[in-house]
Write an enzyme that holds these catalytic residues in place. Structure first.
Site, short mmCIF file in Angstrom:
data_model
loop_
_atom_site.label_atom_id
_atom_site.label_comp_id
_atom_site.label_asym_id
_atom_site.label_seq_id
_atom_site.Cartn_x
_atom_site.Cartn_y
_atom_site.Cartn_z
N PHE A 38 -3.96 0.58 -3.62
CA PHE A 38 -2.80 1.33 -3.14
C PHE A 38 -3.02 2.84 -3.05
CE2 PHE A 38 -1.48 -2.17 -6.03
CZ PHE A 38 -1.21 -3.11 -5.05
N CYS A 39 -4.24 3.27 -2.74
CA CYS A 39 -4.55 4.70 -2.67
C CYS A 39 -4.14 5.42 -3.94
CB CYS A 39 -3.87 5.35 -1.45
SG CYS A 39 -4.48 4.76 0.13
#
Length: 438
Positions: free
Chosen positions: A361-362
């Site tokens: 998710f970055c």
């Protein structure tokens, strides 16, 4: 009189609500979208606004033609919708950008000193601040201890900015922003809030909270037309180096000198995204018309239903950052024992027509600190229903009890059904050979 809204139903009309998608085993099913945190579908009010504006679409600001005048008026009026939506102060300006990442990189070039960040941030609010010095605070297991660490860092050495997430893009947990704003100001710093995940779920008042800068993306705010927003105090934006050098950002240009315009034009060189700005304005107006109490009630009903249902399944663990977080938006992160997150997501999509997100998710530093290589994330929005939630719970329970009914394998790190029987282009006729989109 406030309308009573059934929390089991969708709160607003969104595009794709009745989308039918193929199943790998044959047949089709209505798509259940649990990926709002990545990109939300368009609100009906947004698509209506764009359809209305399209015939008048033209270049803005310097055109005398009627269509250009209409487009210019719409573009500039969109700033007012955004400013009202976030209750901006008189000394704060609205700059249109491409997305939250663009907004934060723009601001990073204007900050006159070091920035303090937490290690839980999305990469968009972690990577840009290195230009003038980034100091990272490791979040603790509780919000209270995390805040104490922030205070200690801000008191140890002067900083220009405290940059924090409004709501974690991994778990949805919300920090006490007004309290953090007060702390930052007492320590001589300003505060930036990455509101990409917060703005679609909670009303934000810059005036009441004392937030100095706020950034969010249209594509997460039900306005997927390629625009974002940075709202903040004018002085830094007026003094900062223009984000892009070009037409529209200047007052006058000579062979050897240039006079830059003030913000917001100073940072909006080139032909702006008129339709994107109009879409964000329409989304802001539509969300502002929803009673915030009903918005939160709808979301909490569904999120609690999802967390309770998943928690009851053996082998499913809910992911949290803090044990005492005061609020959480409609994002639920979890893991399923015995299965890679990518395999679970592929199975849900292929066999059940359910879309969720898997990966890091970055937010790699956060996942590493939580001891996870990857996780699953189900995110709820205005178009989510109780039926959608129950479908997801049932699908996860079926997977843990009986396993997948199809075979899955990884290709370049991505899980896919083998064989893939679904057409994977939007215009493919039923039964056409799949075209994998990279």
């Amino acid at each position: 009189m406030t309308a009573v809204i059934d929390p089991t139903c969708a709160l607003a009309a969104v595009s794709g609500a009745d989308l039918q998608v193929p199943l790998v085993q044959g047949g089709s099913s209505t798509y259940a979208n649990f990926d709002y945190a990545a990109s939300a579908p368009a609100l009906r009010q947004v698509t209506d606004r764009i359809s209305q504006l399209l015939p008048y679409y033209a270049s803005v600001h310097r055109g005398a033609g009627y269509a250009s005048r209409i487009s210019t008026e719409c573009y500039e009026a969109s700033r007012g919708s955004v400013a009202r939506f976030v209750d901006a102060c008189d000394d704060q300006v609205v700059v249109f950008t491409r997305n939250t990442t663009d907004s934060l990189n723009l601001l990073a070039g204007c900050v006159p000193g070091e920035t303090v960040v937490l290690d839980i941030e999305h990469h968009a609010n972690f990577l840009p601040w290195t230009a003038h010095g980034r100091r990272v605070v490791e979040a603790a297991d509780t919000v209270e201890e995390t805040i104490r660490r922030v205070v200690a860092e801000l008191c140890s050495k002067p900083a220009a900015l405290l940059a924090v997430t409004g709501a974690s893009n991994v778990t949805g947990e919300v920090l006490p922003l007004e309290r953090l704003a007060t702390i930052a100001h007492l320590c001589g710093a300003r505060i930036l809030v990455d509101a990409a995940q917060l703005a679609p779920h909670r009303r934000i008042s810059l005036r009441e909270t004392g937030i100095d800068y706020l950034a969010f993306s249209g594509h997460k705010l039900y306005a997927p037309f390629g625009a974002g927003v940075l709202v903040g105090k004018r002085d830094w934006l007026d003094a900062g180096t223009p984000y892009l050098a070009g037409g529209g950002a200047v007052r006058n240009v000579g062979v050897g000198q240039v006079e830059w315009a003030a913000a917001p034009q100073r940072h909006e060189a080139g032909s702006p995204n008129v339709l994107g700005a109009a879409a964000i304005a329409a989304a802001c107006d539509a969300l502002a018309a929803i009673d915030p109490t009903e918005l939160v009630a709808h979301e909490r009903f569904l999120a609690d239903r999802l967390r309770d249902g998943l928690s009851a399944i053996p082998g499913v663990d809910i992911v949290r950052i803090w044990s005492d977080s005061p609020d959480c938006v409609g994002i639920v992160a979890f893991t399923v024992a015995g299965y890679a997150p990518g395999q679970v997501a592929a199975c849900l999509s292929a066999e059940h027509a359910i879309g969720i997100r898997d990966g890091r998710f970055c937010a790699h530093p956060l996942l590493s600190r939580l001891g996870l290589d990857a996780a699953l994330r189900a995110s709820i929005g205005l178009g989510t229903t109780a039926t959608d939630v129950d479908r997801l719970i049932t699908a996860i329970a079926t997977l843990t009890e009986s396993g997948p009914t199809w075979t899955y394998a990884t290709t370049e790190g991505l899980w896919n059904p083998t064989p893939e029987t679904r057409p994977l282009t939007a215009d493919s006729p039923a039964g056409a050979a799949p075209c994998l989109i990279g």
